[in-house]
Design a protein around this motif. Sequence first.
Motif, PDB file in Angstrom:
ATOM      1  N   SER A 134       0.857  -1.185   0.000  1.00 14.70           N
ATOM      2  CA  SER A 134       0.000   0.000   0.000  1.00 14.70           C
ATOM      3  C   SER A 134       0.893   1.234   0.000  1.00 14.70           C
ATOM      4  O   SER A 134       1.708   1.413   0.904  1.00 14.70           O
ATOM      5  CB  SER A 134      -0.920  -0.005   1.229  1.00 14.70           C
ATOM      6  OG  SER A 134      -1.834  -1.091   1.167  1.00 14.70           O
ATOM      7  N   TRP A 135       0.718   2.075  -1.006  1.00 19.09           N
ATOM      8  CA  TRP A 135       1.618   3.205  -1.157  1.00 19.09           C
ATOM      9  C   TRP A 135       0.948   4.296  -1.985  1.00 19.09           C
ATOM     10  O   TRP A 135      -0.173   4.119  -2.489  1.00 19.09           O
ATOM     11  CB  TRP A 135       2.920   2.769  -1.833  1.00 19.09           C
ATOM     12  CG  TRP A 135       2.746   2.153  -3.196  1.00 19.09           C
ATOM     13  CD1 TRP A 135       2.299   0.897  -3.485  1.00 19.09           C
ATOM     14  CD2 TRP A 135       2.973   2.781  -4.456  1.00 19.09           C
ATOM     15  NE1 TRP A 135       2.260   0.701  -4.842  1.00 19.09           N
ATOM     16  CE2 TRP A 135       2.678   1.841  -5.467  1.00 19.09           C
ATOM     17  CE3 TRP A 135       3.429   4.037  -4.823  1.00 19.09           C
ATOM     18  CZ2 TRP A 135       2.792   2.128  -6.824  1.00 19.09           C
ATOM     19  CZ3 TRP A 135       3.553   4.333  -6.179  1.00 19.09           C
ATOM     20  CH2 TRP A 135       3.233   3.368  -7.166  1.00 19.09           C
ATOM     21  N   GLY A 136       1.626   5.437  -2.098  1.00 15.07           N
ATOM     22  CA  GLY A 136       1.058   6.540  -2.861  1.00 15.07           C
ATOM     23  C   GLY A 136       2.133   7.491  -3.348  1.00 15.07           C
ATOM     24  O   GLY A 136       3.317   7.315  -3.078  1.00 15.07           O
ATOM     25  N   PHE A 137       1.708   8.509  -4.086  1.00  7.90           N
ATOM     26  CA  PHE A 137       2.633   9.490  -4.651  1.00  7.90           C
ATOM     27  C   PHE A 137       1.895  10.793  -4.917  1.00  7.90           C
ATOM     28  O   PHE A 137       0.666  10.834  -4.998  1.00  7.90           O
ATOM     29  CB  PHE A 137       3.217   8.985  -5.981  1.00  7.90           C
ATOM     30  CG  PHE A 137       2.205   8.982  -7.096  1.00  7.90           C
ATOM     31  CD1 PHE A 137       2.059  10.081  -7.933  1.00  7.90           C
ATOM     32  CD2 PHE A 137       1.374   7.892  -7.294  1.00  7.90           C
ATOM     33  CE1 PHE A 137       1.108  10.089  -8.949  1.00  7.90           C
ATOM     34  CE2 PHE A 137       0.414   7.882  -8.307  1.00  7.90           C
ATOM     35  CZ  PHE A 137       0.283   8.988  -9.139  1.00  7.90           C
ATOM     36  N   LYS A 138       2.655  11.868  -5.032  1.00  3.84           N
ATOM     37  CA  LYS A 138       2.124  13.113  -5.586  1.00  3.84           C
ATOM     38  C   LYS A 138       3.164  13.698  -6.521  1.00  3.84           C
ATOM     39  O   LYS A 138       4.331  13.874  -6.139  1.00  3.84           O
ATOM     40  CB  LYS A 138       1.779  14.129  -4.499  1.00  3.84           C
ATOM     41  CG  LYS A 138       1.185  15.411  -5.104  1.00  3.84           C
ATOM     42  CD  LYS A 138       0.662  16.367  -4.068  1.00  3.84           C
ATOM     43  CE  LYS A 138       0.076  17.613  -4.742  1.00  3.84           C
ATOM     44  NZ  LYS A 138      -0.468  18.564  -3.761  1.00  3.84           N
ATOM     45  N   ASN A 139       2.744  13.964  -7.749  1.00  4.09           N
ATOM     46  CA  ASN A 139       3.622  14.588  -8.728  1.00  4.09           C
ATOM     47  C   ASN A 139       3.766  16.065  -8.374  1.00  4.09           C
ATOM     48  O   ASN A 139       2.771  16.800  -8.285  1.00  4.09           O
ATOM     49  CB  ASN A 139       3.047  14.422 -10.136  1.00  4.09           C
ATOM     50  CG  ASN A 139       4.002  14.906 -11.210  1.00  4.09           C
ATOM     51  OD1 ASN A 139       4.319  16.074 -11.285  1.00  4.09           O
ATOM     52  ND2 ASN A 139       4.446  13.974 -12.047  1.00  4.09           N
ATOM     53  N   LEU A 140       4.985  16.512  -8.159  1.00  2.00           N
ATOM     54  CA  LEU A 140       5.221  17.860  -7.663  1.00  2.00           C
ATOM     55  C   LEU A 140       4.976  18.936  -8.712  1.00  2.00           C
ATOM     56  O   LEU A 140       4.760  20.100  -8.369  1.00  2.00           O
ATOM     57  CB  LEU A 140       6.649  17.974  -7.129  1.00  2.00           C
ATOM     58  CG  LEU A 140       7.006  17.007  -5.997  1.00  2.00           C
ATOM     59  CD1 LEU A 140       8.415  17.261  -5.503  1.00  2.00           C
ATOM     60  CD2 LEU A 140       6.004  17.110  -4.847  1.00  2.00           C
ATOM     61  N   SER A 141       4.991  18.579  -9.986  1.00  2.00           N
ATOM     62  CA  SER A 141       4.765  19.578 -11.035  1.00  2.00           C
ATOM     63  C   SER A 141       3.313  19.627 -11.480  1.00  2.00           C
ATOM     64  O   SER A 141       2.772  20.705 -11.729  1.00  2.00           O
ATOM     65  CB  SER A 141       5.676  19.313 -12.234  1.00  2.00           C
ATOM     66  OG  SER A 141       5.424  18.023 -12.779  1.00  2.00           O
ATOM     67  N   THR A 142       2.660  18.483 -11.572  1.00  2.00           N
ATOM     68  CA  THR A 142       1.270  18.457 -12.048  1.00  2.00           C
ATOM     69  C   THR A 142       0.253  18.512 -10.919  1.00  2.00           C
ATOM     70  O   THR A 142      -0.913  18.827 -11.144  1.00  2.00           O
ATOM     71  CB  THR A 142       1.007  17.186 -12.874  1.00  2.00           C
ATOM     72  OG1 THR A 142       1.103  16.040 -12.015  1.00  2.00           O
ATOM     73  CG2 THR A 142       2.000  17.062 -14.012  1.00  2.00           C
ATOM     74  N   GLY A 143       0.655  18.146  -9.696  1.00  2.00           N
ATOM     75  CA  GLY A 143      -0.279  18.105  -8.578  1.00  2.00           C
ATOM     76  C   GLY A 143      -1.111  16.848  -8.522  1.00  2.00           C
ATOM     77  O   GLY A 143      -1.935  16.680  -7.627  1.00  2.00           O
ATOM     78  N   VAL A 144      -0.897  15.931  -9.481  1.00  2.00           N
ATOM     79  CA  VAL A 144      -1.659  14.679  -9.492  1.00  2.00           C
ATOM     80  C   VAL A 144      -1.213  13.795  -8.320  1.00  2.00           C
ATOM     81  O   VAL A 144      -0.024  13.618  -8.075  1.00  2.00           O
ATOM     82  CB  VAL A 144      -1.469  13.923 -10.817  1.00  2.00           C
ATOM     83  CG1 VAL A 144      -2.084  12.523 -10.733  1.00  2.00           C
ATOM     84  CG2 VAL A 144      -2.114  14.698 -11.953  1.00  2.00           C
ATOM     85  N   MET A 145      -2.183  13.266  -7.600  1.00  2.00           N
ATOM     86  CA  MET A 145      -1.898  12.395  -6.468  1.00  2.00           C
ATOM     87  C   MET A 145      -2.645  11.090  -6.677  1.00  2.00           C
ATOM     88  O   MET A 145      -3.739  11.058  -7.240  1.00  2.00           O
ATOM     89  CB  MET A 145      -2.336  13.049  -5.159  1.00  2.00           C
ATOM     90  CG  MET A 145      -1.948  12.283  -3.898  1.00  2.00           C
ATOM     91  SD  MET A 145      -2.379  13.250  -2.411  1.00  2.00           S
ATOM     92  CE  MET A 145      -1.772  12.148  -1.126  1.00  2.00           C
ATOM     93  N   GLY A 146      -2.048  10.006  -6.248  1.00  5.88           N
ATOM     94  CA  GLY A 146      -2.702   8.711  -6.385  1.00  5.88           C
ATOM     95  C   GLY A 146      -2.035   7.693  -5.497  1.00  5.88           C
ATOM     96  O   GLY A 146      -1.095   8.003  -4.759  1.00  5.88           O
ATOM     97  N   GLY A 147      -2.510   6.470  -5.572  1.00  3.87           N
ATOM     98  CA  GLY A 147      -1.913   5.433  -4.758  1.00  3.87           C
ATOM     99  C   GLY A 147      -2.623   4.114  -4.896  1.00  3.87           C
ATOM    100  O   GLY A 147      -3.550   3.960  -5.690  1.00  3.87           O
ATOM    101  N   GLN A 148      -2.176   3.159  -4.116  1.00  6.42           N
ATOM    102  CA  GLN A 148      -2.729   1.813  -4.124  1.00  6.42           C
ATOM    103  C   GLN A 148      -2.940   1.323  -2.695  1.00  6.42           C
ATOM    104  O   GLN A 148      -2.094   1.522  -1.829  1.00  6.42           O
ATOM    105  CB  GLN A 148      -1.772   0.861  -4.836  1.00  6.42           C
ATOM    106  CG  GLN A 148      -2.158  -0.610  -4.686  1.00  6.42           C
ATOM    107  CD  GLN A 148      -1.206  -1.519  -5.422  1.00  6.42           C
ATOM    108  OE1 GLN A 148      -1.267  -1.626  -6.637  1.00  6.42           O
ATOM    109  NE2 GLN A 148      -0.313  -2.172  -4.699  1.00  6.42           N
TER     110      GLN A 148
END
Length: 207
Positions: A156-170
Motif C-alpha cells: 500500500s503506497w502513494g505518490f504526488k507529482n510535484l509539477s502536475t499536482g496529481v496524487m494517487g496510490g494503491q
Amino acid sequence: MKNLKLIFLGLGCMAALSLTSCLKDSDDNEGLTPAQISQCFNAVRGEYTGKMIYPSSDTKYGSTDTINVSWSVGADTMLVIRPFPAIVIAQQISDAEMKESLMKEDILSELKCYIGFFKLEEEADFLLAPIKMDFPIFYKGGTHTLSVYFWSNSYSWGFKNLSTGVMGGQLVLSYAILDGDETKNYLNSTSSYASIPIIFSTTFEKQ
C-alpha cells in the motif's frame, strides 16, 4: 497518465518489505533527511477529490468499477479517506448475505493511513500503513462487526507529482473477519488477484 500506468503495472510485482527498511531504501541507502521529509509533507498536505478504482465481482473476470472519493492529509501526518465506500469492500466479500448487508447499510466509515515518505524527486513517494476498519452489519439475524484489514509495507503506497499536482496510490485488502474471529477470512478467495488492489487517483485538487 504515466504515473497511473506505473501503479497498475505494480499491482502484481511488489515485494513485502518492512516499513522501516523501505523508508531507508534509497539510492544511498540512508533514506530522506528531515528537511526532505518536511518538504514531502508540505507537498502532499491538503484535501483531494478523485476516483477509486476497484475490482468488481459483479462483472466478468478482470473488470473494474469506479466511485468518487475524497481524502485528505492533515497536520497529524495521516492520509484519511472519508467516507470510505462500503461497496468497495462488499464487492470482495464471499458470503452473499454479508455482502448484501454491506450494500444495504448506509455505513459512514473512514480509512486512516499512516504515511512514511521514502523518495523525493519528480514525485513525493510514500508508503501507507492503513488502520483496521470496523463495519457494523446486520447478519444472520443479529448485529455484528466486520473488521477489514489492508496490507501495509510496500503493498500500500502513494505518490504526488510535484509539477502536475496529481496524487494517487494503491491500497491492498488482506482479510476481513467477523466479531474478531480470525479463523475465517470473508474476502473472496476466487478474486482475480491474490490480494485485492484498490487505486485512488485525483481528478483535481481542491484549492
